[in-house]
Design a protein around this motif. Structure first.
Motif: not given
Ligand code: ADP
Length: 423
Positions: A125-131, A164-172, A301-303, A344-347
């Motif tokens: 649930q913390d992940i937006g999109g990327l279905d 790209p960096p910040g798109t949710g790979k670590t989150l996944l 998610i972030h608001t 990006t998601g991080r942006d």
């Molecule tokens: P990556 O590993 O791709 O560089 P991260 O997973 O570390 O990126 O994402 C960095 C931050 O950006 C996350 O901690 C989250 O706050 C936000 N973020 C990025 N992608 C998403 C997403 N799809 N849904 C929700 N938050 C996201």
């Protein structure tokens, strides 16, 4: 490579060779040869300290002590056992430290492995999109977790995520581990290489071994591209060794046993990937910049999910009124603008944080003064939390920017066309 860097590299290699041969001699019971090799390792390490300006005096001392004990014909293990008994010291007490790679060495390694274990409470649930990506990963997890399945049905145990960096790979990766209640090992390979240069290859083996012991496990290898460069290209000996060990471990992971170890690798520069690594990850998933639906979820998610709502007409949240329509929610209008700008998601997370902070600043102008008065009183202070207004979002857009140049985005699609696994 500069002269200094070259010298450091040579010394590192010499140190590794001496250390490994010392360990081998010791294991085989050749004490004098082991003593000589430990002494060589100590000497080389001391030179390396000087050349690279890193303080490893403690380690040098331990190597010298190990050499001295072996020279006297004693067994290191017996020596340290006796020493601990006579001083009453535990394994980490102040007496003679055991040799590197032996007793405490193993414990140290174990402690390092444990330091790679990350707590995660991330959920899907913390992940937006990327279905699609979520679906692929969930399927891998499901199949890996079901013990009773015909041989022809196998789980994917290695998945590469690129984007790209910040798109949710670590989150996944965190969500996979969280959903499985698995032990989550999080390794930044670039960091591992620079911090533990002489030991990194051993650490990789220990990592996979520990992960199997603590199964189910998820190993998240971030920056897998740092083991890059073509294998005959410009790669130093340490990286090459780590690469070879990693390849061997990856080949071993899915052989036999009931252990479930899912290896997720991530890279922001897939074009730098070593081809041998690439081939070990048949499943290669593109984690792209979010589209409007995904961006809307990320904004929410972030608001909203964090307890802060929006207030205002959707078109007031975008600079170009043509971007939003009447049916949009404020989050969707903002999302359209983010996608338009290539956030990006991080942006987007940074954008939401800036907007929330602005709202808080506006409604609580005295916060900074309260800190001067009494930090204690702040604990019981009631924060005035309102809704995010268009002016907060305007401020946030003015103070944040997309982190990725547009031309880079196309490069991921090109790589996906060539090497991505199309599902
Ligand atoms: P990556 O590993 O791709 O560089 P991260 O997973 O570390 O990126 O994402 C960095 C931050 O950006 C996350 O901690 C989250 O706050 C936000 N973020 C990025 N992608 C998403 C997403 N799809 N849904 C929700 N938050 C996201």
């Amino acid at each position: 490579m500069t002269h200094d860097a070259y010298r450091i590299e040579i010394l590192r290699e010499q140190y590794e060779d001496s250390f490994e041969s010392a360990q081998e001699h010791r294991r085989e019971g050749r004490k004098q040869a082991a003593a000589r090799a430990y002494a060589d390792a100590a000497e080389t390490l001391a030179k390396l300290d000087e050349a690279s300006d890193v303080d490893r005096a403690h380690q040098v001392e331990r190597l010298e002590r190990a050499a001295e004990i072996l020279r006297r014909g004693e067994d290191l293990e017996d020596h340290f056992k006796r020493n601990q008994e006579s001083t009453g010291d535990g394994p980490s007490g102040g007496g003679d430290g055991p040799p590197p790679g032996g007793g405490e060495g193993d414990e140290e390694m174990r402690a390092q492995m444990e330091s790679f274990i990350a707590e995660t409470s991330t959920t899907w649930q913390d992940i937006g999109g990327l279905d699609d990506v979520q679906h692929d990963l969930k399927q891998a997890v499901a199949l890996g977790s079901i013990a009773d399945k015909p041989d022809a049905v196998s789980a994917t145990e290695r998945v590469l995520m690129f984007g790209p960096p910040g798109t949710g790979k670590t989150l996944l990766a965190s969500a996979v581990a969280g959903s499985l209640d698995a032990t989550f090992f999080k390794i930044e390979l670039g960091n591992l290489l620079s911090k533990w240069y002489g030991e990194s290859s051993k650490q990789i083996s220990a990592l996979f071994e520990t992960a199997a012991e603590l199964s189910p496990s998820v190993i998240f290898l971030d920056e897998v591209d740092s083991l890059a460069q073509s294998r005959d290209g410009d790669m130093n000996e340490t990286s090459r060794r780590v690469l070879d060990t990693l390849l061997a471990e990856l080949d071993g992971v899915d052989k036999g046993s009931d252990d479930f170890v899912l290896t997720l690798a991530a890279t922001n520069t897939p074009w730098h990937l070593d081809s041998a690594i690439r081939s070990r990850f048949p499943k290669r998933i593109h984690v792209p910049l979010p589209g409007v639906d995904a961006a809307t979820e990320i904004i929410r998610i972030h608001t909203v999910h964090g307890g802060v709502e929006f207030e205002g007409h959707p078109t007031a949240f975008v600079d170009d009124p043509g971007l939003a329509s009447d049916g949009d929610s404020p989050a969707r209008a903002i999302a359209r603008r983010c996608v338009d700008d290539g956030y990006t998601g991080r942006d987007m997370e940074a954008l939401c944080r800036a907007a929330v902070n602005n709202m808080i600043d506006q409604r609580n102008p005295d916060l900074a003064r309260l800190v001067d008065e009494s930090v204690k009183r702040l604990r019981s202070h009631t924060l005035d939390v309102g809704r995010i207004q268009p002016r907060d979002i305007a401020h946030a857009f003015a103070t944040t920017a997309p982190s990725l140049p547009e031309e880079d985005v196309a490069r991921f699609y090109d790589w996906n066309d060539e090497y991505g696994s199309q599902t």
